[in-house]
Scaffold this motif. Structure first.
Motif, PDB file in Angstrom:
ATOM      1  N   SER A  85      -9.149 -34.185   6.391  1.00  0.00           N
ATOM      2  CA  SER A  85      -8.292 -35.077   6.597  1.00  0.00           C
ATOM      3  C   SER A  85      -8.093 -35.711   5.457  1.00  0.00           C
ATOM      4  O   SER A  85      -6.835 -36.161   5.204  1.00  0.00           O
ATOM      5  CB  SER A  85      -8.790 -36.230   7.691  1.00  0.00           C
ATOM      6  N   ARG A  89      -4.403 -36.049   3.503  1.00  0.00           N
ATOM      7  CA  ARG A  89      -3.767 -37.540   3.146  1.00  0.00           C
ATOM      8  C   ARG A  89      -3.268 -37.519   1.649  1.00  0.00           C
ATOM      9  O   ARG A  89      -2.255 -37.864   1.525  1.00  0.00           O
ATOM     10  CB  ARG A  89      -4.651 -38.432   3.450  1.00  0.00           C
ATOM     11  N   GLU A 179     -12.923 -43.764   1.561  1.00  0.00           N
ATOM     12  CA  GLU A 179     -12.447 -43.117   2.687  1.00  0.00           C
ATOM     13  C   GLU A 179     -12.991 -42.203   3.544  1.00  0.00           C
ATOM     14  O   GLU A 179     -12.972 -42.154   4.943  1.00  0.00           O
ATOM     15  CB  GLU A 179     -11.018 -42.409   2.032  1.00  0.00           C
ATOM     16  N   ARG A 183     -14.037 -42.060   7.510  1.00  0.00           N
ATOM     17  CA  ARG A 183     -13.631 -40.997   8.446  1.00  0.00           C
ATOM     18  C   ARG A 183     -14.795 -40.308   8.850  1.00  0.00           C
ATOM     19  O   ARG A 183     -14.723 -40.157   9.929  1.00  0.00           O
ATOM     20  CB  ARG A 183     -12.754 -39.936   7.272  1.00  0.00           C
ATOM     21  N   GLU A 194      -7.214 -43.622  10.454  1.00  0.00           N
ATOM     22  CA  GLU A 194      -5.986 -43.304   9.583  1.00  0.00           C
ATOM     23  C   GLU A 194      -5.717 -44.616   9.167  1.00  0.00           C
ATOM     24  O   GLU A 194      -5.638 -45.777   9.992  1.00  0.00           O
ATOM     25  CB  GLU A 194      -5.043 -42.761  10.237  1.00  0.00           C
ATOM     26  N   GLU A 198       0.613 -45.634   4.045  1.00  0.00           N
ATOM     27  CA  GLU A 198       0.463 -44.176   3.448  1.00  0.00           C
ATOM     28  C   GLU A 198       0.004 -44.160   2.279  1.00  0.00           C
ATOM     29  O   GLU A 198       0.058 -45.033   1.272  1.00  0.00           O
ATOM     30  CB  GLU A 198       2.252 -43.761   3.647  1.00  0.00           C
TER      31      GLU A 198
END
Length: 872
Positions: A85, A89, A179, A183, A194, A198
């Motif tokens: 993931s 991203r 991150e 996660r 998430e 963005e």
């Protein structure tokens, strides 16, 4: 093993491997809303990384290993999900770097699963970690992050993430740690995490950097050109005998007390300077006192990450600043520190000017007569090392030393860790400094820091350098020999001028990409290892000839040590590549290409052909495709496999041989020479690297396809290395086996008719696939070009299937040339049916993944190679 043992996940991993070798159109990820679509330029820092890779200074030099010891219950599926993931991203983590006409661009690939490879530790697991950290990336295929988990015990692992520096810097690693922490925590709890915003796109950063105001850039370049005018690299003492090659690094350390570090911070506060500035000044002072140089340049890194919009950007956001300080007249450290502080602040005002543009503007002045770069020394403060944070476990950072050095010399101060106090470090290039000198520099640096921590008014002394500068090319007028003549010829061909023995590559208009082409052409002609970096560091025909003479002598000594010619079996040397079919039409060219690059070779040949293997220090492994035991013995201990041998007529033997080789394959890359026959007869004219196979398949083509599937299965079941299948068409080249294939193989009917003076019968219209295109012919590749592709895939795996197509030749022009070369007057006529010519199709094959290696070189056009084969 991987974290996904089920068949569905395994198939997904195999699809990912194949995607990395597909065409740009097939693998391009759609641009998310708000982002520009299509290929993007490289940032300037990325361009420098890409250029270093092209120059031959890739390898592990720019690998970024990030290792953590994890004690406790580690959820491998959650880890794989988290990394996957993360890569989905942040586009830069799934970007590949291609080029067109020598101009690189970056292209975001489709997101896919990132596997976690798990191996059981041998001893402390250091060997497995070091090998994985040092494994090169292929920028053209996409340097996706790699994840290795070394298992020490059921609840004791070391997790190693390996990135390429072209995609990350120190700031990016901090973002990745944060991150992955969030996660992983969510994954083990069965949740999906998430972030609200963005992720910034690195392609946008690169485009914005490239679109910077030309006026601002010109002003900055003018500043740096004036600032660095007349500057020379730091005069480092040259070792009498280098302990290693350029780029081989070693680190020496000396302890500092916490009180010393506190004192250095206090000195900084008193002089309105940071700790980094004090350490940088310490490096200048150390060089002043050891070399006597008063006009010195030291490089440091500057980040663009503090700008609005880019703080949360994963990518490479650094630039090199060349700090030049005049130390003349400086009486004590405090005075020197003030000068360094002012020069550093002034440099930061112009930090937006990319360093590669600065060196480009400086031209030949950016290196000295020995090829050493202007910025060959650096300094920095190393923070406390960080590692992953995985919920429910205890995590401890693990240092992985790659044994590389980007600079000739680096001065560092490392902050205290949980297990060590603060330290002074010197990292040095073993090709430029010896250990005794480096140790002396470290001792001087540590002592100076200790003294100025309590007395910033410490007086400065001036040393003398034990270095003799040699002018470029030397002063001799002696003849330069045949190799020198060859270098002058290549200079003339590519630079468009007669250089003479002492013509300087830069002064003649050379640049980095031209250096790559010079090295390629000389490597091909002289069959000696040479890189673009060698050309930049030995800039004249005389200097390059001396280097080539030295390497030829090294080969001669190696040959003498192994009784000349081919060496018999023994333990594999580090870096050895096994080539099956070492005397065959493809294998012989592969062996030659590997030898030209200086790679150790083990050539698998049949006993009756062993005497045909020639080359300095090439090891012979006697065996046969029908003898599985000989194949397993041959593959033992090697670091890469290029499987080019094939029976052509016994598919069951070829498949069994592939199985035996894969059973013995334990490490490194595996390159399989497949065939375009594995495509079968697709219902399209343009066959790309992602076109699926279609019936009917010949027995030969089906065996190749079966071998490819076996390779993907083997590559997905253990930590062996990259796997590549190279689909080749007709292979032409001046070799007896290839000559025989021309005369008796698929094109044999055409050749025999032309030789007998009879009409050459060509395929009739209407051949498959149905097309309105009247063209009919066949794809082909020169054996030397195919060898370059295979060796490139061994060194930088494409991780999937690629085509190796040199071109396409129409039957009519082929037959016309055969008639001309053989003096035949039989002419040409079309076939009455479809059974008279074996090669009956109109397919054209595209080769994009490795098109660079297939660029035609002198003598590799199809007319020249056919003529050479007829004369052979």
């Amino acid at each position: 093993m991987t974290t996904a043992p089920d068949a569905a996940r395994q198939e997904a991993l195999l699809r990912l491997a194949r995607q990395r070798g597909r065409t740009a159109a097939a693998s391009r990820a759609p641009a998310p809303a708000g982002g520009a679509a299509g290929p993007a330029p490289l940032s300037h820092a990325q361009h420098r990384m890409w250029l270093m890779d092209r120059l031959g200074q890739g390898g592990a030099l720019y690998n970024v290993p990030f290792a953590t010891r994890v004690r406790g219950p580690l959820d491998l599926d959650a880890l794989a999900e988290s990394v996957t993931s993360l890569v989905r991203r942040h586009e830069v983590l799934r970007t590949r770097y291609r080029h067109e006409d020598g101009e690189p661009y970056q292209e975001v690939m489709a997101a896919g699963p990132v596997p976690v490879r798990v191996v059981d530790a041998t001893g402390d697991g250091r060997d497995e970690l070091s090998a994985e950290a040092a494994r090169p990336f292929d920028l053209g295929a996409g340097p996706l992050p790699r994840v290795l988990c070394v298992r020490h015990a059921p609840e004791d692992h070391t997790v190693l993430l390996t990135f390429h520096h072209i995609a990350v810097d120190g700031g990016a690693l901090d973002l990745i740690v944060r991150e992955l922490d969030a996660r992983y925590r969510s994954a083990v709890e069965g949740l999906v995490w998430e972030p609200e915003a963005e992720a910034p796109r690195y392609t946008d950063f690169a485009r914005q950097e490239r679109a910077a105001s030309a006026a601002t850039l010109d002003t900055g370049l003018a500043y740096w050109t004036e600032r660095l005018a007349g500057a020379r690299p730091v005069p480092l003492p040259r070792p009498a005998v280098p302990a290693g090659g350029r780029g081989e690094g070693h680190v020496l350390t000396a302890p500092l007390t916490p009180r010393t570090l506190d004192g250095l911070r206090g000195v900084g506060r008193d002089h309105k300077a940071t700790l980094f500035t004090v350490v940088l000044a310490g490096a200048f002072a150390t060089l002043l006192e050891t070399t006597g140089g008063e006009d010195l340049v030291i490089g440091c890194a500057s980040s663009h990450r503090d700008r609005a919009g880019w703080r949360d950007l994963v990518g490479l956001c650094v630039n090199t600043l060349a700090i030049r300080t005049d130390l003349s007249g400086a009486r004590d450290f405090g005075e020197l520190l003030s000068r360094v502080r002012d020069d550093l602040l002034e440099a930061h005002r112009h930090r937006d000017v990319p360093f590669d543009l600065v060196t480009g503007r400086l031209g030949a002045a950016a290196r000295d007569g020995d090829g050493n770069p202007l910025v060959g020394v650096t300094a920095d403060v190393l923070p406390k090392p960080s590692g992953l944070r995985l919920a429910g476990t205890e995590c401890e950072p693990v240092d992985i030393d790659l044994g590389t050095a980007k600079f000739g010399l680096g001065f560092y101060v490392a902050e205290a860790t949980d297990t060590t106090g603060p330290r002074a470090l010197v990292q040095y290039d073993r090709g430029r400094l010896d250990e005794e000198t480096a140790r002396g520099l470290l001792d001087a640096f540590a002592a100076l820091l200790t003294e100025v921590a309590s007395d910033p008014g410490r007086p400065l002394s001036r040393g003398t350098a034990d270095r003799v500068d040699h002018p470029v090319g030397g002063l001799t007028t002696a003849p330069i020999g045949a190799r020198g003549e060859a270098v002058m010829a290549v200079f003339g061909e590519l630079l468009g001028d007669d250089p003479g023995p002492d013509g300087d590559f830069f002064f003649l208009g050379g640049h980095s990409l031209l250096a790559v082409r010079v090295a390629e052409r000389l490597r091909e002609r002289l069959r000696l290892p040479l890189t673009g970096l060698d050309v930049l560091e030995h800039r004249t025909p005389r200097a390059l000839a001396a280097l080539l003479d030295e390497r030829a002598e090294q080969r001669r000594r190696t040959a003498t040590a192994t009784s000349g010619g081919a060496a018999r079996r023994g333990p594999a040397r580090t870096g050895t590549v096994l080539v099956t079919g070492g005397t065959g039409g493809v294998g012989a060219f592969v062996v030659r290409e590997l030898a030209a690059r200086g790679r150790p070779v083990r050539a698998l040949v049949r006993p009756e052909s062993a005497h045909l293997v020639t080359g300095d220090g090439i090891e012979v492994a006697e065996g046969d495709l029908a003898d599985p035991r000989s194949l397993r013995d041959a593959v033992a201990g090697v670091d890469a496999v290029i499987h080019s041998a094939c029976t052509f007529t016994s598919p069951e033997v070829d498949v069994a041989a592939m199985r035996a080789l894969l059973d013995g394959w334990c490490q490194g890359s595996f390159v399989f020479v497949s065939s375009v026959d594995a495509y079968g007869r697709p219902p399209v004219v343009e066959v790309t690297e992602d076109t699926p196979s279609a019936e009917p398949l010949t027995a030969y083509g089906r065996a190749k396809l079966d071998c490819e599937r076996m390779l993907w299965e083997a590559a997905g079941t253990g930590g062996r290395g990259g796997a590549t299948a190279v689909r080749a068409p007709l292979v032409w080249g001046p070799h007896p086996r290839l000559r025989d294939q021309l005369r008796w193989g698929a094109t044999g009917a055409l050749f025999q008719a032309a030789r007998a003076g009879e009409p050459v019968v060509l395929p009739a219209a209407g051949a498959l696939p149905a097309s309105g295109d009247p063209w009919s012919g066949a794809p082909w590749v020169h054996a030397a070009a195919l060898a370059r592709v295979l060796v490139s895939c061994a060194e930088r795996p494409a991780h999937g299937m690629v085509n190796a197509i040199g071109g396409h030749v129409g039957w009519e022009e082929f037959a016309t040339e055969l008639n001309r070369l053989l003096g035949s007057t039989g002419g040409i006529r079309p076939a009455a049916g479809t059974a008279s010519v074996p090669l009956l199709h109109r397919h054209r094959y595209r080769a994009e993944a490795l098109a660079e290696e297939l660029v035609e070189r002198p003598g590799e056009d199809w007319r020249s190679v056919i003529a050479a084969m007829l004369d052979h």
